[in-house]
Scaffold this active site. Sequence first.
Site, PDB file in Angstrom:
ATOM      1  CB  CYS A   1      -0.832   0.092   1.271  1.00 23.92           C
ATOM      2  SG  CYS A   1      -2.023  -1.192   1.428  1.00 23.92           S
TER       3      CYS A   1
ATOM      4  NE  ARG B   1      -9.467  -2.891  -3.010  1.00 24.80           N
ATOM      5  CZ  ARG B   1      -8.707  -2.609  -1.961  1.00 24.80           C
ATOM      6  NH1 ARG B   1      -7.934  -1.552  -1.991  1.00 24.80           N
ATOM      7  NH2 ARG B   1      -8.740  -3.375  -0.886  1.00 24.80           N
TER       8      ARG B   1
HETATM    9  P1  XMP Z   1      -0.693  -7.039   3.293  1.00 24.02           P
HETATM   10  O1  XMP Z   1       0.048  -6.311   4.378  1.00 24.02           O
HETATM   11  O2  XMP Z   1      -1.105  -8.384   3.678  1.00 24.02           O
HETATM   12  O3  XMP Z   1      -2.024  -6.175   3.075  1.00 24.02           O
HETATM   13  O4  XMP Z   1       0.095  -6.984   2.017  1.00 24.02           O
HETATM   14  C1  XMP Z   1      -3.072  -6.619   2.246  1.00 24.02           C
HETATM   15  C2  XMP Z   1      -4.240  -5.662   2.325  1.00 24.02           C
HETATM   16  O5  XMP Z   1      -3.875  -4.378   1.770  1.00 24.02           O
HETATM   17  C3  XMP Z   1      -5.030  -3.764   1.168  1.00 24.02           C
HETATM   18  N1  XMP Z   1      -4.639  -3.379  -0.198  1.00 24.02           N
HETATM   19  C4  XMP Z   1      -4.218  -2.157  -0.540  1.00 24.02           C
HETATM   20  N2  XMP Z   1      -4.165  -1.015   0.168  1.00 24.02           N
HETATM   21  N3  XMP Z   1      -3.268   0.096  -1.713  1.00 24.02           N
HETATM   22  C5  XMP Z   1      -3.706   0.130  -0.451  1.00 24.02           C
HETATM   23  O6  XMP Z   1      -3.669   1.192   0.176  1.00 24.02           O
HETATM   24  C6  XMP Z   1      -3.291  -1.013  -2.490  1.00 24.02           C
HETATM   25  O7  XMP Z   1      -2.882  -0.997  -3.635  1.00 24.02           O
HETATM   26  C7  XMP Z   1      -3.811  -2.189  -1.867  1.00 24.02           C
HETATM   27  N4  XMP Z   1      -4.038  -3.420  -2.330  1.00 24.02           N
HETATM   28  C8  XMP Z   1      -4.548  -4.140  -1.266  1.00 24.02           C
HETATM   29  C9  XMP Z   1      -6.151  -4.774   1.224  1.00 24.02           C
HETATM   30  O8  XMP Z   1      -7.001  -4.422   2.286  1.00 24.02           O
HETATM   31  C10 XMP Z   1      -5.423  -6.085   1.488  1.00 24.02           C
HETATM   32  O9  XMP Z   1      -6.231  -7.040   2.136  1.00 24.02           O
END
Ligand code: XMP
Length: 490
Positions: free
Chosen positions: A318, A417
């Site tokens: 993120c 999203r």
């Molecule tokens: P981890 O730490 O497991 O987190 O890699 C996965 C969670 O991150 C969210 N998610 C995102 N949040 N930008 C964001 O700000 C993104 O591009 C993104 N893609 C996923 C989502 O809640 C996921 O479960």
Amino acid sequence: MSNFREKIHSKELIATFDDVLILPGFTNFSPAEVNISSNLGKYHLNLPIMSSAMDTVTEELMAINMALHGGLGVMHRNCSYERQLEMVRIVKRARSFVIDDEHVATISPKEGVAKAKFMMENYNISGIVVVNEDKKVCGIFTKRDIPFFQQDIQNGTIKDYMTTDVISIKPGASRKEALKILYESRKEKLPIIDNNGYLKGLITKKDLAPEFPLATKDEEGHLLCALAISPRFPESSQAQNMLKEIEKYVDIFFIDVADFFKKDDIEGTVKLMKFLESDFVLGNIGTYQAAEYLISKCDFVEERVIGLKVGMGSGSICTTSIQTGVGAPTLFATAQVADAIQDYNKKLSLIADGGFTKPGDLPKAFAAGADLIMSGHFFAGTEESPGYIDTIAGRKVKVYRGMGSKEARTFGYISDRYIEGSKMLTEGVSNYVPYVGDVARVLATLKEGLSNGMIYAGAKSIKNMKDAQLGIVSVVGQRETQPHDLIGKF
Ligand code: XMP
């Protein structure tokens, strides 16, 4: 006006996993007595772990494996409704003692062999029941019936290759009877046919064997199926019809946006909930106020909101917090929303989403009030995640990308999203993670970290874990709790 200084000085600390430790508690039970199961609304999960709705993490293969091991995989929505339908169908058909007639793949004897082959490959099944125009069973066509030569596959018709002598069983037969017939006939599949010749279901050998006693199942014994969904109500009737079709296979829809505390998203979800009948998890949110508002001031179909998902900007891929300055790290968000749930609706389940990097982060999330955790990071490098295994500098890797990365956004399915209309700013990155083998092995490690943490904390269950004490670790304390003062490098 001196409030601005207060905004900085008198605010609570936004603490997250590495800032805290669980204090050891009194353990008056044996390790074998630890129970890590949890609930998501009315659904029971033997493993309180979920895989993220991301296109490099959860499609049908991950969803099936997460559910077989007692967790849950939430399938992503960065693809067409047609593809979503295909994924949810495969998950629902994957395992159960009896596949009911509605879910059994059938084909007409007049169809081509090529179509049957395509269905088998795409639905991940090894045989199809052949039914005539009156819907009566007239044969069975399995992988073994596929002719050898390509031209026969292309030109052949099912009726010329199917097995007509179908070994079947009557509706209501027991598991034991089914096993006996399957063994005696050395068959893999047993259609359930009533006295009038109509198909009533299918029993398959692999589904009869209780290989996965902890699997997460619905009331009928099928694997539980969860899918991400946009909070926007689809405008065209064609899209609405597709959604209805998809819903037949979905138990829980997960509203999938970076920040759900938005009027438009809430209104869209209210409309969606009236149109659909499945359960819903809402998210993501990050504060007490957001949870309080969703629980007490919105018009959702209350009994079908089963959970809230929290964490914003804390995922390993993120960049939301960097790009926008806004965020609610997972542990902080968990504690905030857990309090709102305690105050307003104790029935809601709380899912801590993202930011987990070590097994020891799991017990911390439960101590902060979570019922379940969700991760993309732990699972993106497994065999079961979508994508190829590549080799970089001699190491096996897989691609893991944020849904807000430019790579994930190019498909055009998830513009809602993040902030609709925002085109210049990505909110995620795409990178490589090490290939780590089967998801079962990753889950086994997480499970052990969680249960051992619970034992040290003196908590026999996830519910008891909520009473565990957390403390903020000083900077020096953080150094001391890592390996230190050794000669090698870490
Ligand atoms: P981890 O730490 O497991 O987190 O890699 C996965 C969670 O991150 C969210 N998610 C995102 N949040 N930008 C964001 O700000 C993104 O591009 C993104 N893609 C996923 C989502 O809640 C996921 O479960």
